[in-house]
Design a protein around this motif. Sequence first.
Motif, mmCIF file in Angstrom:
data_model
loop_
_atom_site.group_PDB
_atom_site.id
_atom_site.type_symbol
_atom_site.label_atom_id
_atom_site.label_comp_id
_atom_site.label_asym_id
_atom_site.label_seq_id
_atom_site.Cartn_x
_atom_site.Cartn_y
_atom_site.Cartn_z
ATOM 1 N N MET A 146 -22.617 9.725 32.389
ATOM 2 C CA MET A 146 -23.426 9.896 33.108
ATOM 3 C C MET A 146 -24.756 9.050 33.156
ATOM 4 S SD MET A 146 -23.443 13.999 33.228
ATOM 5 C CE MET A 146 -22.410 14.773 31.913
ATOM 6 N N SER A 149 -20.823 12.782 36.458
ATOM 7 C CA SER A 149 -20.520 13.833 35.672
ATOM 8 C C SER A 149 -18.961 14.375 36.332
ATOM 9 C CB SER A 149 -21.405 15.032 35.973
ATOM 10 O OG SER A 149 -21.371 15.492 37.062
ATOM 11 N N ALA A 153 -25.869 6.661 36.163
ATOM 12 C CA ALA A 153 -27.145 6.610 36.728
ATOM 13 C C ALA A 153 -27.780 5.170 36.751
ATOM 14 C CB ALA A 153 -27.788 7.520 35.986
ATOM 15 N N VAL A 182 -33.473 9.165 37.779
ATOM 16 C CA VAL A 182 -32.328 8.723 38.339
ATOM 17 C C VAL A 182 -32.924 7.737 39.505
ATOM 18 C CG1 VAL A 182 -30.708 10.446 37.790
ATOM 19 C CG2 VAL A 182 -32.138 10.643 39.908
ATOM 20 N N TYR A 206 -29.858 11.084 42.592
ATOM 21 C CA TYR A 206 -29.169 12.352 42.461
ATOM 22 C C TYR A 206 -27.524 12.586 42.524
ATOM 23 C CZ TYR A 206 -28.402 17.514 42.009
ATOM 24 O OH TYR A 206 -27.948 18.994 41.694
ATOM 25 N N TYR A 220 -25.828 10.305 40.263
ATOM 26 C CA TYR A 220 -25.571 11.284 38.989
ATOM 27 C C TYR A 220 -24.567 12.197 38.940
ATOM 28 C CZ TYR A 220 -26.582 13.601 34.634
ATOM 29 O OH TYR A 220 -26.303 14.132 33.428
ATOM 30 N N GLN A 221 -24.354 13.034 40.124
ATOM 31 C CA GLN A 221 -23.288 13.833 40.304
ATOM 32 C C GLN A 221 -22.014 13.289 40.036
ATOM 33 O OE1 GLN A 221 -25.112 15.651 43.902
ATOM 34 N NE2 GLN A 221 -24.961 17.610 42.807
ATOM 35 N N THR A 225 -30.587 17.186 32.173
ATOM 36 C CA THR A 225 -28.978 16.939 32.059
ATOM 37 C C THR A 225 -28.520 18.199 31.167
ATOM 38 O OG1 THR A 225 -29.241 15.564 30.181
ATOM 39 C CG2 THR A 225 -29.036 14.669 32.361
#
Length: 196
Positions: free
Chosen positions: A14, A121, A18, A108, A114, A117-118, A167
């Motif tokens: 992650m 994961s 990012a 981020v 965002y 970042y999603q 996180t």
Amino acid sequence: MRHGATIGGLLLVMMLVAGCGDDGDAASGSDPTPSAATGAPSADGTDDGDGGDADDAVLPVFCDLVSADQLTAAVGAAMTTSTGPFDACEFEQEDPRALSGSLGAIDVEAGGGYEAYQSGSKGAMDEPTRHDLAGIGDAAYVDIGTVAGGGNLQVGGGALVGQVVYTLNLAQATGMSEEELVAVSERLLRLMVDAT
């Protein structure tokens, strides 16, 4: 930490995602939009260290903000804490198979935001299920799935607060259900947002 490899792996993926989308300006020290949001950049367009530039997010260190007792209440089992890589607050139980995890924070804005970042994961898991969580920060979610073909569900997610994602990573080898993991994740994300 017993599940350190899993949690560390999720955290690293992650963090790296990012950073994707950065065209190298951050590495060279030049910000393509220095302090534009504040209308008051320093003379050379960089942060003067006074913490006043809106573009510089202050990242919380959750082991300084959240106690082991609060984590115990959120998870429903006795927890101990320690500070891990990237100032992540790692927590674990006495049983090496029981739920453990980490709380952290990452800016981020320079790494694609965002959504990027999603994607990180989600990409760390085998066919994860996305759960959007309402009323936590500006937006919040968790992805739940197995990692590297494992048999137990794991969690990666976060809560967006401004340009920072708080996180959350959870690992377990005790067969906790997706429903249980969503409930614990929601309590932990709320705890982080409320602590700042």
